[in-house]
Design a protein around this motif. Structure first.
Motif, PDB file in Angstrom:
ATOM      1  N   SER A  43       0.804  -1.223   0.000  1.00  0.00           N
ATOM      2  CA  SER A  43       0.000   0.000   0.000  1.00  0.00           C
ATOM      3  C   SER A  43       0.837   1.273   0.000  1.00  0.00           C
ATOM      4  O   SER A  43       0.347   2.332  -0.394  1.00  0.00           O
ATOM      5  N   ASP A  44       2.092   1.190   0.431  1.00  0.00           N
ATOM      6  CA  ASP A  44       2.922   2.390   0.482  1.00  0.00           C
ATOM      7  C   ASP A  44       3.786   2.558  -0.772  1.00  0.00           C
ATOM      8  O   ASP A  44       4.721   3.357  -0.783  1.00  0.00           O
ATOM      9  N   THR A  45       3.463   1.842  -1.829  1.00  0.00           N
ATOM     10  CA  THR A  45       4.219   1.972  -3.065  1.00  0.00           C
ATOM     11  C   THR A  45       4.116   3.390  -3.613  1.00  0.00           C
ATOM     12  O   THR A  45       3.028   3.961  -3.666  1.00  0.00           O
ATOM     13  N   ASP A  46       5.222   3.941  -4.032  1.00  0.00           N
ATOM     14  CA  ASP A  46       5.247   5.277  -4.628  1.00  0.00           C
ATOM     15  C   ASP A  46       5.010   5.134  -6.133  1.00  0.00           C
ATOM     16  O   ASP A  46       5.872   4.620  -6.856  1.00  0.00           O
ATOM     17  N   PRO A  47       3.847   5.583  -6.632  1.00  0.00           N
ATOM     18  CA  PRO A  47       3.546   5.430  -8.058  1.00  0.00           C
ATOM     19  C   PRO A  47       4.591   6.080  -8.957  1.00  0.00           C
ATOM     20  O   PRO A  47       4.932   5.557 -10.013  1.00  0.00           O
ATOM     21  N   TYR A  48       5.105   7.234  -8.522  1.00  0.00           N
ATOM     22  CA  TYR A  48       6.077   7.946  -9.344  1.00  0.00           C
ATOM     23  C   TYR A  48       7.348   7.116  -9.533  1.00  0.00           C
ATOM     24  O   TYR A  48       7.934   7.094 -10.620  1.00  0.00           O
ATOM     25  N   GLU A  49       7.779   6.430  -8.474  1.00  0.00           N
ATOM     26  CA  GLU A  49       8.996   5.640  -8.582  1.00  0.00           C
ATOM     27  C   GLU A  49       8.814   4.475  -9.542  1.00  0.00           C
ATOM     28  O   GLU A  49       9.719   4.149 -10.320  1.00  0.00           O
ATOM     29  N   VAL A  50       7.653   3.849  -9.498  1.00  0.00           N
ATOM     30  CA  VAL A  50       7.397   2.718 -10.397  1.00  0.00           C
ATOM     31  C   VAL A  50       7.414   3.193 -11.852  1.00  0.00           C
ATOM     32  O   VAL A  50       8.044   2.577 -12.718  1.00  0.00           O
ATOM     33  N   ILE A  51       6.732   4.301 -12.137  1.00  0.00           N
ATOM     34  CA  ILE A  51       6.662   4.805 -13.510  1.00  0.00           C
ATOM     35  C   ILE A  51       8.018   5.339 -13.957  1.00  0.00           C
ATOM     36  O   ILE A  51       8.406   5.191 -15.122  1.00  0.00           O
ATOM     37  N   GLU A  52       8.759   5.962 -13.048  1.00  0.00           N
ATOM     38  CA  GLU A  52      10.109   6.415 -13.384  1.00  0.00           C
ATOM     39  C   GLU A  52      10.995   5.233 -13.765  1.00  0.00           C
ATOM     40  O   GLU A  52      11.738   5.288 -14.754  1.00  0.00           O
ATOM     41  N   ASP A  53      10.944   4.153 -12.965  1.00  0.00           N
ATOM     42  CA  ASP A  53      11.735   2.957 -13.265  1.00  0.00           C
ATOM     43  C   ASP A  53      11.364   2.396 -14.637  1.00  0.00           C
ATOM     44  O   ASP A  53      12.227   1.916 -15.372  1.00  0.00           O
ATOM     45  N   LEU A  54      10.086   2.483 -14.967  1.00  0.00           N
ATOM     46  CA  LEU A  54       9.610   1.934 -16.234  1.00  0.00           C
ATOM     47  C   LEU A  54      10.058   2.772 -17.427  1.00  0.00           C
ATOM     48  O   LEU A  54      10.563   2.237 -18.422  1.00  0.00           O
ATOM     49  N   ALA A  55       9.867   4.082 -17.352  1.00  0.00           N
ATOM     50  CA  ALA A  55      10.038   4.935 -18.526  1.00  0.00           C
ATOM     51  C   ALA A  55      11.437   5.508 -18.692  1.00  0.00           C
ATOM     52  O   ALA A  55      11.821   5.895 -19.804  1.00  0.00           O
ATOM     53  N   ALA A  56      12.216   5.573 -17.622  1.00  0.00           N
ATOM     54  CA  ALA A  56      13.517   6.239 -17.693  1.00  0.00           C
ATOM     55  C   ALA A  56      14.443   5.673 -18.772  1.00  0.00           C
ATOM     56  O   ALA A  56      15.069   6.447 -19.506  1.00  0.00           O
ATOM     57  N   PRO A  57      14.558   4.356 -18.920  1.00  0.00           N
ATOM     58  CA  PRO A  57      15.469   3.842 -19.956  1.00  0.00           C
ATOM     59  C   PRO A  57      15.105   4.296 -21.361  1.00  0.00           C
ATOM     60  O   PRO A  57      15.993   4.593 -22.172  1.00  0.00           O
ATOM     61  N   ALA A  58      13.817   4.377 -21.663  1.00  0.00           N
ATOM     62  CA  ALA A  58      13.398   4.799 -23.009  1.00  0.00           C
ATOM     63  C   ALA A  58      13.794   6.246 -23.268  1.00  0.00           C
ATOM     64  O   ALA A  58      14.325   6.575 -24.343  1.00  0.00           O
ATOM     65  N   TYR A  59      13.566   7.125 -22.304  1.00  0.00           N
ATOM     66  CA  TYR A  59      13.920   8.531 -22.501  1.00  0.00           C
ATOM     67  C   TYR A  59      15.433   8.729 -22.474  1.00  0.00           C
ATOM     68  O   TYR A  59      15.957   9.626 -23.152  1.00  0.00           O
ATOM     69  N   PHE A  60      16.156   7.900 -21.731  1.00  0.00           N
ATOM     70  CA  PHE A  60      17.618   7.974 -21.741  1.00  0.00           C
ATOM     71  C   PHE A  60      18.135   7.644 -23.135  1.00  0.00           C
ATOM     72  O   PHE A  60      19.025   8.324 -23.657  1.00  0.00           O
ATOM     73  N   ARG A  61      17.570   6.628 -23.752  1.00  0.00           N
ATOM     74  CA  ARG A  61      17.998   6.292 -25.108  1.00  0.00           C
ATOM     75  C   ARG A  61      17.610   7.382 -26.106  1.00  0.00           C
ATOM     76  O   ARG A  61      18.370   7.707 -27.013  1.00  0.00           O
ATOM     77  N   LEU A  62      16.419   7.934 -25.932  1.00  0.00           N
ATOM     78  CA  LEU A  62      15.965   8.986 -26.840  1.00  0.00           C
ATOM     79  C   LEU A  62      16.854  10.221 -26.750  1.00  0.00           C
ATOM     80  O   LEU A  62      17.268  10.784 -27.770  1.00  0.00           O
ATOM     81  N   LEU A  63      17.169  10.647 -25.529  1.00  0.00           N
ATOM     82  CA  LEU A  63      17.840  11.928 -25.321  1.00  0.00           C
ATOM     83  C   LEU A  63      19.360  11.831 -25.234  1.00  0.00           C
ATOM     84  O   LEU A  63      20.048  12.824 -25.447  1.00  0.00           O
TER      85      LEU A  63
END
Length: 210
Positions: free
Chosen positions: A150-170
């Motif tokens: 219940s204490d999961t931080d939604p932002y951290e989960v989505i950051e972990d998911l999307a960060a590699p794609a934007y790192f490759r893009l940018l």
């Protein structure tokens, strides 16, 4: 016989004008780039008065951010596959498909190059706040299903998911392919918050392919 009054949709004209302006803005952004975007051109394309645009958006940065948010909302609806893993995979697949479009990629790179502008910084904050708020629904549903604590931080989960794609893009320019999607889903599923969830079957396993 007394005629019934015509029922008018609250804010109907305003909503239509907003929709037309954002569509026109997105079209101009994607076809001609951020540099060519002006309030006058948007107003003409949307068939509204230029003052209508000025009243709602204080600058073209805010207008562009709002148009991109609407584009992402329409083309990247928040998935509901029934599982956290399925939702994360579908969400990232949608994001990759969108940012792989040359015209979208060009706009993103242009906006990033303006990072020193205070208005750009605030507009990007608003854009990402809206995107994270939508994606957080995935995490909330996973908590309700018992897949996440219940204490999961939604932002951290989505950051972990999307960060590699934007790192490759940018940064690296490496391919945004299915291997990246599977690897990113696996990384997100094995983040610190998710690992803290007891039980061996908290989610279906995801193997790292790269």
């Amino acid at each position: 016989m007394t005629e019934k009054p015509v029922q008018r949709r609250p804010g109907g004209r305003t909503a239509r004008n907003r929709e037309n302006v954002l569509r026109a803005t997105a079209d101009l952004l994607l076809s001609e780039g951020y540099e060519q975007l002006t309030f006058a051109r948007v107003a003409a394309a949307a068939d509204v008065a230029e003052t209508t645009v000025y009243r709602r958006w204080p600058s073209k940065v805010h207008l562009a951010a709002d148009a991109l948010s609407e584009l992402a909302r329409v083309e990247n609806p928040i998935p509901d596959t029934g599982t956290l893993e399925g939702d994360l995979r579908e969400l990232l697949s949608q994001v990759v498909a969108l940012i792989e479009r040359p015209e979208v990629r060009r706009v993103i790179l242009t906006v990033v190059s303006l990072a020193g502008d205070a208005e750009v910084v605030r507009a990007k904050e608003v854009f990402w706040e809206a995107r994270f708020a939508g994606a957080a629904t995935i995490v909330s549903r996973a908590v309700e299903r018992g897949e996440l604590p219940s204490d999961t931080d939604p932002y951290e989960v989505i950051e972990d998911l999307a960060a590699p794609a934007y790192f490759r893009l940018l940064v690296t320019g490496r391919p945004l392919d299915s291997r990246l999607v599977e690897r990113s889903v696996a990384l997100a599923l094995n983040g610190p918050n998710i690992r803290s969830m007891p039980g061996p079957d908290r989610h279906t396993s995801a193997s790292i392919h790269g």
